[in-house]
Design an enzyme around this catalytic site. Structure first.
Site: not given
Ligand code: BV8
Length: 245
Positions: A64, A98, A113, A140, A181
């Site tokens: 990446r 990024d 993130h 490290c 997002t």
């Molecule tokens: C945490 C790592 C404590 C980096 C990523 C409730 C509260 C808290 C946590 C949770 C909860 N419910 C569930 C959870 C757990 C989990 C979670 O959210 N799961 C989801 C899937 C249900 N969250 C976590 O684990 C977080 N930690 O809260 O810790 C905890 C833990 C467990 C349980 C409870 C509490 C950590 C979250 C971060 C995870 N890391 N990636 C890497 O390796 O890259 S996830 C990944 O998704 C990236 O970080 C990214 O930033 C994030 C969001 O994605 P988007 O940026 O929205 O991108 P996506 O591709 O999805 O969408 C792109 C959009 O762009 C689309 O809509 C598209 O239409 C649009 N688009 C496309 N082209 C264009 C465009 N828009 C404009 N112009 C264009 N040209």
């Protein structure tokens, strides 16, 4: 609704996701071509995977880093950076790792993130900026622990100082622009509600509808750069940002 102009607002927050960098060639996570469609994050981007096979996790992240190293800020990134220089108060709260907002010149950036160009020791938590495209040094020097990418994996807690700074900026803004997002990852996906409760004008820039669309007063259904140009219309200095350098 007539498109609002950025010039009409005092405190603007741009809340960005992977779609912000799509026009720079950085793959999004979900949807067509999404990185999670090709790579299972449970094998390459979580603490369990790292503990099981750190070499495989580093191979994925070096891939990446190489990919992102060939990508450059797009017109949307540049417009946001120029807006920060021109307008009273502009903040970026990004889910992206990024570094393209900073590369475009944005200074007030809260990275929810983490950042692909920073590493931290999984043992002593020493954190260093690391611009190597491919990282070879994986231990490290201080404690011999594994360096890991300083990004927030699923199951990792977000940094509380970053979240607090982001929440403060969002609560106090009068214009909240969500860009690219899918609004499915928490707790980031809850942040826009602070802007709604704070009375800001909330704008969603995304070609597609999302689970959060109902919270926005204005939906600009198109790519980030073109939609940001609509919000910047009437500010000639920002037009220049849209021209490819
Ligand atoms: C945490 C790592 C404590 C980096 C990523 C409730 C509260 C808290 C946590 C949770 C909860 N419910 C569930 C959870 C757990 C989990 C979670 O959210 N799961 C989801 C899937 C249900 N969250 C976590 O684990 C977080 N930690 O809260 O810790 C905890 C833990 C467990 C349980 C409870 C509490 C950590 C979250 C971060 C995870 N890391 N990636 C890497 O390796 O890259 S996830 C990944 O998704 C990236 O970080 C990214 O930033 C994030 C969001 O994605 P988007 O940026 O929205 O991108 P996506 O591709 O999805 O969408 C792109 C959009 O762009 C689309 O809509 C598209 O239409 C649009 N688009 C496309 N082209 C264009 C465009 N828009 C404009 N112009 C264009 N040209």
């Amino acid at each position: 609704m007539v498109d609002p102009s950025l010039r009409d607002f005092e405190r603007i927050v741009f809340f960005t996701g992977a779609g912000m960098s799509a026009e720079s060639g950085v793959p999004t996570y979900r949807g067509a071509g999404g990185i999670w469609r090709e790579y299972d994050y449970r094998r390459y981007a979580c603490q369990t995977a790292f503990a099981r096979d750190p070499d495989a996790v580093w191979e994925f992240h070096n891939f990446r880093r190489e990919l992102v190293s060939r990508c450059h800020p797009n017109g949307g990134h540049r417009l946001i950076a120029w807006a920060e220089a021109l307008l009273p108060r502009v903040t970026v709260v990004t889910q992206n790792i990024d570094g393209l907002h900073q590369a475009a010149g944005s200074r007030r950036v809260f990275e929810l993130h983490g950042n692909l160009w920073r590493v931290r020791c999984a043992s002593c938590r020493t954190s260093v900026q690391d611009e190597h495209v491919v990282r070879h040094e994986l231990r490290c020097p201080s404690c011999g622990g594994w360096w890991r990418p300083d990004i927030v994996w699923f199951g990792d807690m977000l940094r509380s100082d970053v979240v607090m700074d982001a929440e403060r900026a969002i609560r106090g803004c009068d214009l909240f622009v969500s860009i690219g997002t899918s609004a499915v990852v928490y707790p980031a996906a809850e942040l826009p509600l602070l802007a709604v409760r704070g009375g800001a004008l909330c704008v969603e820039v995304n070609p597609e509808e999302t689970p959060a669309s109902e919270h926005y007063q204005l939906h600009l259904r198109g790519p980030a750069t073109a939609m940001l140009a609509r919000l910047a219309a009437g500010i000639p200095e920002l037009d220049a940002a849209l021209v490819d350098p």
